[in-house]
Design a protein around this motif. Structure first.
Motif, PDB file in Angstrom:
ATOM      1  N   GLY A  55      -2.493  -6.218 -24.367  1.00  0.00           N
ATOM      2  CA  GLY A  55      -2.781  -6.463 -22.952  1.00  0.00           C
ATOM      3  C   GLY A  55      -3.035  -5.149 -22.244  1.00  0.00           C
ATOM      4  N   ASP A  56      -2.239  -4.867 -21.197  1.00  0.00           N
ATOM      5  CA  ASP A  56      -2.426  -3.616 -20.454  1.00  0.00           C
ATOM      6  C   ASP A  56      -1.393  -2.553 -20.833  1.00  0.00           C
ATOM      7  OD1 ASP A  56      -0.210  -4.769 -19.258  1.00  0.00           O
ATOM      8  OD2 ASP A  56      -0.932  -4.528 -17.205  1.00  0.00           O
ATOM      9  N   VAL A  57      -0.688  -2.765 -21.952  1.00  0.00           N
ATOM     10  CA  VAL A  57       0.292  -1.783 -22.419  1.00  0.00           C
ATOM     11  C   VAL A  57      -0.147  -1.249 -23.783  1.00  0.00           C
ATOM     12  CG1 VAL A  57       2.692  -1.378 -23.093  1.00  0.00           C
ATOM     13  CG2 VAL A  57       2.183  -2.843 -21.136  1.00  0.00           C
ATOM     14  N   VAL A  58      -0.166   0.076 -23.881  1.00  0.00           N
ATOM     15  CA  VAL A  58      -0.569   0.748 -25.114  1.00  0.00           C
ATOM     16  C   VAL A  58       0.635   1.487 -25.685  1.00  0.00           C
ATOM     17  CG1 VAL A  58      -2.102   2.493 -26.111  1.00  0.00           C
ATOM     18  CG2 VAL A  58      -2.931   1.024 -24.257  1.00  0.00           C
ATOM     19  N   THR A  59       1.017   1.122 -26.906  1.00  0.00           N
ATOM     20  CA  THR A  59       2.088   1.829 -27.609  1.00  0.00           C
ATOM     21  C   THR A  59       1.456   3.001 -28.337  1.00  0.00           C
ATOM     22  OG1 THR A  59       3.281  -0.254 -27.907  1.00  0.00           O
ATOM     23  CG2 THR A  59       3.960   1.598 -29.288  1.00  0.00           C
ATOM     24  N   VAL A  60       2.101   4.167 -28.257  1.00  0.00           N
ATOM     25  CA  VAL A  60       1.569   5.396 -28.849  1.00  0.00           C
ATOM     26  C   VAL A  60       2.597   5.989 -29.810  1.00  0.00           C
ATOM     27  CG1 VAL A  60       0.706   7.729 -28.365  1.00  0.00           C
ATOM     28  CG2 VAL A  60       0.282   5.867 -26.730  1.00  0.00           C
ATOM     29  N   GLY A  61       2.109   6.444 -30.950  1.00  0.00           N
ATOM     30  CA  GLY A  61       2.946   7.160 -31.912  1.00  0.00           C
ATOM     31  C   GLY A  61       2.086   8.180 -32.629  1.00  0.00           C
ATOM     32  N   ILE A  62       2.703   8.908 -33.556  1.00  0.00           N
ATOM     33  CA  ILE A  62       1.915   9.834 -34.376  1.00  0.00           C
ATOM     34  C   ILE A  62       1.713   9.199 -35.745  1.00  0.00           C
ATOM     35  CG2 ILE A  62       2.677  11.875 -33.126  1.00  0.00           C
ATOM     36  CD1 ILE A  62       4.362  12.587 -35.662  1.00  0.00           C
ATOM     37  N   THR A  63       0.670   9.594 -36.408  1.00  0.00           N
ATOM     38  CA  THR A  63       0.323   9.006 -37.702  1.00  0.00           C
ATOM     39  C   THR A  63       1.186   9.584 -38.824  1.00  0.00           C
ATOM     40  OG1 THR A  63      -1.337  10.682 -38.220  1.00  0.00           O
ATOM     41  CG2 THR A  63      -2.081   8.754 -36.944  1.00  0.00           C
ATOM     42  N   ASP A  64       1.142   8.917 -39.960  1.00  0.00           N
ATOM     43  CA  ASP A  64       1.840   9.426 -41.134  1.00  0.00           C
ATOM     44  C   ASP A  64       1.284  10.788 -41.541  1.00  0.00           C
ATOM     45  OD1 ASP A  64      -0.605   8.258 -41.858  1.00  0.00           O
ATOM     46  OD2 ASP A  64       0.187   7.287 -43.651  1.00  0.00           O
ATOM     47  N   HIS A  65      -0.021  10.986 -41.357  1.00  0.00           N
ATOM     48  CA  HIS A  65      -0.626  12.289 -41.668  1.00  0.00           C
ATOM     49  C   HIS A  65      -0.002  13.382 -40.799  1.00  0.00           C
ATOM     50  CE1 HIS A  65      -3.709  15.227 -42.754  1.00  0.00           C
ATOM     51  NE2 HIS A  65      -3.783  15.517 -41.467  1.00  0.00           N
ATOM     52  N   VAL A 105      10.352   7.604 -17.946  1.00  0.00           N
ATOM     53  CA  VAL A 105       9.660   6.391 -17.526  1.00  0.00           C
ATOM     54  C   VAL A 105       9.175   6.615 -16.096  1.00  0.00           C
ATOM     55  CG1 VAL A 105       9.993   3.951 -16.943  1.00  0.00           C
ATOM     56  CG2 VAL A 105      10.948   4.870 -19.069  1.00  0.00           C
ATOM     57  N   GLY A 106       7.949   6.206 -15.827  1.00  0.00           N
ATOM     58  CA  GLY A 106       7.359   6.407 -14.509  1.00  0.00           C
ATOM     59  C   GLY A 106       6.436   7.610 -14.441  1.00  0.00           C
ATOM     60  N   THR A 107       6.449   8.438 -15.476  1.00  0.00           N
ATOM     61  CA  THR A 107       5.577   9.607 -15.533  1.00  0.00           C
ATOM     62  C   THR A 107       4.115   9.165 -15.610  1.00  0.00           C
ATOM     63  OG1 THR A 107       7.256  10.920 -16.674  1.00  0.00           O
ATOM     64  CG2 THR A 107       4.973  11.669 -16.896  1.00  0.00           C
ATOM     65  N   ALA A 108       3.266   9.823 -14.828  1.00  0.00           N
ATOM     66  CA  ALA A 108       1.829   9.556 -14.905  1.00  0.00           C
ATOM     67  C   ALA A 108       1.286  10.198 -16.172  1.00  0.00           C
ATOM     68  CB  ALA A 108       1.118  10.117 -13.683  1.00  0.00           C
ATOM     69  N   ALA A 109       0.530   9.431 -16.927  1.00  0.00           N
ATOM     70  CA  ALA A 109      -0.110   9.938 -18.138  1.00  0.00           C
ATOM     71  C   ALA A 109      -1.573  10.213 -17.831  1.00  0.00           C
ATOM     72  CB  ALA A 109       0.011   8.917 -19.263  1.00  0.00           C
ATOM     73  N   THR A 110      -1.965  11.462 -18.019  1.00  0.00           N
ATOM     74  CA  THR A 110      -3.357  11.853 -17.824  1.00  0.00           C
ATOM     75  C   THR A 110      -3.935  12.187 -19.190  1.00  0.00           C
ATOM     76  OG1 THR A 110      -2.827  12.746 -15.646  1.00  0.00           O
ATOM     77  CG2 THR A 110      -4.874  13.494 -16.665  1.00  0.00           C
ATOM     78  N   ALA A 111      -5.005  11.511 -19.566  1.00  0.00           N
ATOM     79  CA  ALA A 111      -5.589  11.698 -20.891  1.00  0.00           C
ATOM     80  C   ALA A 111      -5.824  13.177 -21.182  1.00  0.00           C
ATOM     81  CB  ALA A 111      -6.893  10.923 -21.008  1.00  0.00           C
ATOM     82  N   GLY A 112      -5.323  13.611 -22.328  1.00  0.00           N
ATOM     83  CA  GLY A 112      -5.496  14.992 -22.753  1.00  0.00           C
ATOM     84  C   GLY A 112      -4.375  15.920 -22.345  1.00  0.00           C
ATOM     85  N   LEU A 145       2.758  16.305 -27.993  1.00  0.00           N
ATOM     86  CA  LEU A 145       2.321  14.923 -27.872  1.00  0.00           C
ATOM     87  C   LEU A 145       1.419  14.854 -26.656  1.00  0.00           C
ATOM     88  CD1 LEU A 145       2.495  11.875 -28.555  1.00  0.00           C
ATOM     89  CD2 LEU A 145       4.461  11.774 -27.007  1.00  0.00           C
ATOM     90  N   PHE A 146       0.167  14.462 -26.881  1.00  0.00           N
ATOM     91  CA  PHE A 146      -0.803  14.381 -25.789  1.00  0.00           C
ATOM     92  C   PHE A 146      -0.991  12.930 -25.357  1.00  0.00           C
ATOM     93  CE2 PHE A 146      -1.968  18.254 -28.066  1.00  0.00           C
ATOM     94  CZ  PHE A 146      -1.963  19.158 -27.016  1.00  0.00           C
ATOM     95  N   ALA A 147      -1.230  12.742 -24.076  1.00  0.00           N
ATOM     96  CA  ALA A 147      -1.545  11.407 -23.565  1.00  0.00           C
ATOM     97  C   ALA A 147      -2.953  11.058 -24.028  1.00  0.00           C
ATOM     98  CB  ALA A 147      -1.455  11.377 -22.047  1.00  0.00           C
ATOM     99  N   PRO A 148      -3.105   9.977 -24.782  1.00  0.00           N
ATOM    100  CA  PRO A 148      -4.436   9.612 -25.255  1.00  0.00           C
ATOM    101  C   PRO A 148      -5.221   8.794 -24.233  1.00  0.00           C
ATOM    102  CG  PRO A 148      -2.814   8.168 -26.213  1.00  0.00           C
ATOM    103  CD  PRO A 148      -2.062   9.175 -25.396  1.00  0.00           C
ATOM    104  N   ILE A 149      -4.554   8.403 -23.145  1.00  0.00           N
ATOM    105  CA  ILE A 149      -5.160   7.481 -22.196  1.00  0.00           C
ATOM    106  C   ILE A 149      -4.493   7.644 -20.833  1.00  0.00           C
ATOM    107  CG2 ILE A 149      -3.584   5.582 -22.765  1.00  0.00           C
ATOM    108  CD1 ILE A 149      -6.151   3.801 -22.753  1.00  0.00           C
ATOM    109  N   GLU A 150      -5.211   7.261 -19.778  1.00  0.00           N
ATOM    110  CA  GLU A 150      -4.674   7.319 -18.410  1.00  0.00           C
ATOM    111  C   GLU A 150      -3.742   6.136 -18.169  1.00  0.00           C
ATOM    112  OE1 GLU A 150      -5.853   9.710 -16.062  1.00  0.00           O
ATOM    113  OE2 GLU A 150      -7.113  10.568 -17.626  1.00  0.00           O
ATOM    114  N   GLY A 151      -2.674   6.377 -17.442  1.00  0.00           N
ATOM    115  CA  GLY A 151      -1.776   5.281 -17.088  1.00  0.00           C
ATOM    116  C   GLY A 151      -0.416   5.783 -16.668  1.00  0.00           C
ATOM    117  N   LYS A 177       1.288   1.912 -19.554  1.00  0.00           N
ATOM    118  CA  LYS A 177       0.573   0.816 -18.898  1.00  0.00           C
ATOM    119  C   LYS A 177      -0.718   1.393 -18.347  1.00  0.00           C
ATOM    120  CE  LYS A 177       0.879  -2.865 -15.580  1.00  0.00           C
ATOM    121  NZ  LYS A 177       1.654  -3.604 -14.612  1.00  0.00           N
ATOM    122  N   VAL A 178      -1.821   0.756 -18.726  1.00  0.00           N
ATOM    123  CA  VAL A 178      -3.133   1.247 -18.311  1.00  0.00           C
ATOM    124  C   VAL A 178      -3.728   0.309 -17.281  1.00  0.00           C
ATOM    125  CG1 VAL A 178      -3.577   2.419 -20.494  1.00  0.00           C
ATOM    126  CG2 VAL A 178      -4.311   0.070 -20.209  1.00  0.00           C
TER     127      VAL A 178
END
Length: 125
Positions: free
Chosen positions: A20-30, A46-53, A68-74, A104-105
């Protein structure tokens, strides 16, 4: 464990699982393998604004410190406190219990350079 073929991936070796409008983020096995034994994880509040990059947190291992970088805005709506308490979870289960944050995006403006599973595997090969 999350089905890795259902994920999107970034060039920073993060995975995204969209529900939906929630994106779970983690790092890859690599990324986890490259870091080595993870000994410390710092996540945003919680509540922190995520700015892509922009940097959202930090992952420290016996070898190095990774960002850890924000991959998306939200907005960060949930953090995985379990990985803060047991950082090595990131090594043992990066696609499951080792998830890091939920963002949440608004809208569906996803970065154009996200990769599917096959493209990401080719990218790290």
């Amino acid at each position: 464990m999350t089905d890795q073929t259902a994920l999107q991936y970034t060039k920073d070796h993060e995975w995204l699982f969209v529900q939906g409008d929630v994106v779970t983020v983690g790092i890859t096995d690599h990324a986890a393998e490259q870091l080595g034994d993870v000994v410390y994880v710092e996540l945003p509040a919680v509540g922190t604004a995520a700015t892509a990059g922009d940097q959202l947190g930090e992952i420290e291992s016996t070898k190095s410190v990774g960002e850890l970088f924000a991959p998306i805005e939200g907005e960060v709506v949930e953090v995985n406190d379990a990985v803060v308490d047991a950082p090595d979870t990131v090594n043992h289960d990066p696609f499951g219990a080792g998830w890091l944050v939920k963002i949440k995006v608004e809208g569906t403006d996803f970065p154009g350079d996200l990769m599917d599973h096959d493209a990401y595997r080719a990218f790290v090969a």
